[in-house]
Scaffold this motif. Structure first.
Motif, PDB file in Angstrom:
ATOM      1  N   TYR A  48       0.791  -1.023   0.007  1.00 23.25           N
ATOM      2  CA  TYR A  48       0.094  -0.105   0.101  1.00 23.25           C
ATOM      3  C   TYR A  48       0.877   1.362   0.062  1.00 23.25           C
ATOM      4  O   TYR A  48       0.676   2.309  -0.672  1.00 23.25           O
ATOM      5  N   LEU A  49       1.352   1.125   0.767  1.00 28.87           N
ATOM      6  CA  LEU A  49       2.835   2.738   0.846  1.00 28.87           C
ATOM      7  C   LEU A  49       3.161   2.415  -0.918  1.00 28.87           C
ATOM      8  O   LEU A  49       3.499   3.398  -1.139  1.00 28.87           O
ATOM      9  N   ARG A  50       4.457   1.414  -0.545  1.00 29.19           N
ATOM     10  CA  ARG A  50       4.683   1.896  -2.327  1.00 29.19           C
ATOM     11  C   ARG A  50       3.202   1.887  -3.517  1.00 29.19           C
ATOM     12  O   ARG A  50       4.057   2.784  -4.067  1.00 29.19           O
ATOM     13  N   SER A 120      -0.808   0.474  16.154  1.00 24.57           N
ATOM     14  CA  SER A 120      -2.476   0.624  15.357  1.00 24.57           C
ATOM     15  C   SER A 120      -2.780  -0.095  14.463  1.00 24.57           C
ATOM     16  O   SER A 120      -1.499  -0.598  13.455  1.00 24.57           O
ATOM     17  N   GLU A 121      -3.811  -0.018  14.268  1.00 27.87           N
ATOM     18  CA  GLU A 121      -4.055  -0.999  13.652  1.00 27.87           C
ATOM     19  C   GLU A 121      -4.518   0.224  11.755  1.00 27.87           C
ATOM     20  O   GLU A 121      -4.400   1.832  12.204  1.00 27.87           O
ATOM     21  N   PRO A 122      -4.855  -0.041  10.315  1.00 28.03           N
ATOM     22  CA  PRO A 122      -4.374   1.131   9.542  1.00 28.03           C
ATOM     23  C   PRO A 122      -5.927   2.240   9.212  1.00 28.03           C
ATOM     24  O   PRO A 122      -6.997   1.787   9.840  1.00 28.03           O
ATOM     25  N   GLY A 123      -5.760   3.004   8.988  1.00 26.77           N
ATOM     26  CA  GLY A 123      -7.190   4.131   9.357  1.00 26.77           C
ATOM     27  C   GLY A 123      -6.107   5.293   8.291  1.00 26.77           C
ATOM     28  O   GLY A 123      -4.485   5.656   7.545  1.00 26.77           O
ATOM     29  N   LEU A 124      -6.833   5.926   7.539  1.00 25.76           N
ATOM     30  CA  LEU A 124      -6.693   7.290   6.076  1.00 25.76           C
ATOM     31  C   LEU A 124      -7.503   7.788   6.896  1.00 25.76           C
ATOM     32  O   LEU A 124      -8.847   7.924   7.262  1.00 25.76           O
ATOM     33  N   SER A 137     -11.277   6.428   6.946  1.00 27.79           N
ATOM     34  CA  SER A 137     -11.296   5.172   6.496  1.00 27.79           C
ATOM     35  C   SER A 137     -10.744   4.458   7.657  1.00 27.79           C
ATOM     36  O   SER A 137      -9.207   4.500   7.403  1.00 27.79           O
ATOM     37  N   ILE A 138     -11.083   3.736   8.606  1.00 27.37           N
ATOM     38  CA  ILE A 138     -10.230   2.776   9.269  1.00 27.37           C
ATOM     39  C   ILE A 138     -11.079   1.361   9.287  1.00 27.37           C
ATOM     40  O   ILE A 138     -12.094   1.524   9.200  1.00 27.37           O
ATOM     41  N   GLN A 139      -9.504   1.243   9.644  1.00 26.24           N
ATOM     42  CA  GLN A 139      -9.989  -0.646   9.657  1.00 26.24           C
ATOM     43  C   GLN A 139      -9.362  -1.067  11.082  1.00 26.24           C
ATOM     44  O   GLN A 139      -8.384  -0.981  12.015  1.00 26.24           O
ATOM     45  N   THR A 144      -8.388  -4.762   2.829  1.00 24.16           N
ATOM     46  CA  THR A 144      -9.459  -3.367   2.205  1.00 24.16           C
ATOM     47  C   THR A 144      -9.833  -2.472   2.279  1.00 24.16           C
ATOM     48  O   THR A 144      -9.857  -1.620   3.301  1.00 24.16           O
ATOM     49  N   ARG A 145      -8.066  -2.241   1.644  1.00 23.57           N
ATOM     50  CA  ARG A 145      -8.015  -0.536   2.244  1.00 23.57           C
ATOM     51  C   ARG A 145      -8.324  -0.359   0.859  1.00 23.57           C
ATOM     52  O   ARG A 145      -8.458  -0.608  -0.464  1.00 23.57           O
ATOM     53  N   PRO A 146      -9.295   1.345   0.347  1.00 30.76           N
ATOM     54  CA  PRO A 146      -9.327   1.924  -0.675  1.00 30.76           C
ATOM     55  C   PRO A 146      -8.448   2.088  -1.294  1.00 30.76           C
ATOM     56  O   PRO A 146      -6.750   2.713  -0.910  1.00 30.76           O
ATOM     57  N   SER A 147      -8.224   1.185  -2.971  1.00 31.42           N
ATOM     58  CA  SER A 147      -7.113   1.552  -3.801  1.00 31.42           C
ATOM     59  C   SER A 147      -6.706   2.976  -3.998  1.00 31.42           C
ATOM     60  O   SER A 147      -7.518   4.812  -3.420  1.00 31.42           O
ATOM     61  N   ILE A 148      -5.024   3.150  -3.939  1.00 35.22           N
ATOM     62  CA  ILE A 148      -4.898   5.164  -4.286  1.00 35.22           C
ATOM     63  C   ILE A 148      -5.209   5.227  -5.745  1.00 35.22           C
ATOM     64  O   ILE A 148      -5.793   6.671  -5.765  1.00 35.22           O
ATOM     65  N   ASP A 149      -5.348   4.811  -6.458  1.00 39.17           N
ATOM     66  CA  ASP A 149      -6.370   5.325  -8.151  1.00 39.17           C
ATOM     67  C   ASP A 149      -7.834   5.518  -7.501  1.00 39.17           C
ATOM     68  O   ASP A 149      -8.058   6.202  -7.479  1.00 39.17           O
TER      69      ASP A 149
END
Length: 169
Positions: A48-50, A120-124, A137-139, A144-149
């Motif tokens: 995801y970071l990449r 911590s778990e992911p969040g954007l 968006s918090i997981q 199940t993270r939204p794609s950067i595109d």
């Protein structure tokens, strides 16, 4: 829980190979995109970071700043940046668990030896220049993270149409 159209908590972290990063110091044209990731132990975070790193110039052209932050130590954050070949995206570290909770992030305990004791778990979070939350968006787990595109497409629509933040009621 931080609701859209409310002020987000303060946020300052050290960054790998850079100065301390503070949300209050950001002055993008449109938004600051804050991605909280699980840490060096997470292969999904690596991918995801990449993906964000590869699209950072596109975000910048849209008037959006971005940062990735974890509870990792400096050493683990440096390993993430180097081994994952993150070239452009600022990598923040040593997010306190207390600060993670203020942002509404879920916190997990280690279940594998390579994981930190707690993290911590992911969040954007998409934050307006004045510190107001636009979207989040918090997981509870790495999936199940939204794609950067998808996010870039959404940002394009939001900026072009003046679409308001939702979920404030």
């Amino acid at each position: 829980m931080v609701k859209p159209q409310a002020q987000v908590p303060e946020l300052s972290v050290k960054t790998v190979d850079g100065p301390e990063w503070s949300l209050a110091d950001q002055s993008p044209e449109h938004f600051t995109f804050v991605f909280f990731y699980r840490g060096y132990h997470c292969p999904i975070c690596k991918s995801y970071l990449r993906s964000i790193d590869r699209k950072l110039s596109e975000l910048t052209k849209m008037g959006i700043n971005a940062v990735a932050i974890s509870s990792d130590s400096e050493e683990r954050a440096k390993r993430s940046k180097e081994e994952w070949k993150i070239q452009n995206l600022p990598i923040g570290y040593e997010l306190s668990i207390e600060n993670a909770r203020q942002w509404g992030l879920y916190v997990s305990k280690s279940i594998k030896p390579e994981e930190p004791e707690v993290f911590s778990e992911p969040g954007l979070f998409v934050v307006r220049p004045d510190g107001e939350l636009y979207a989040a968006s918090i997981q509870t787990m790495p999936f199940t993270r939204p794609s950067i595109d998808e996010l870039i497409s959404g940002f394009d629509y939001i900026i072009s149409n003046g679409y308001p933040g939702r979920g404030e009621a």
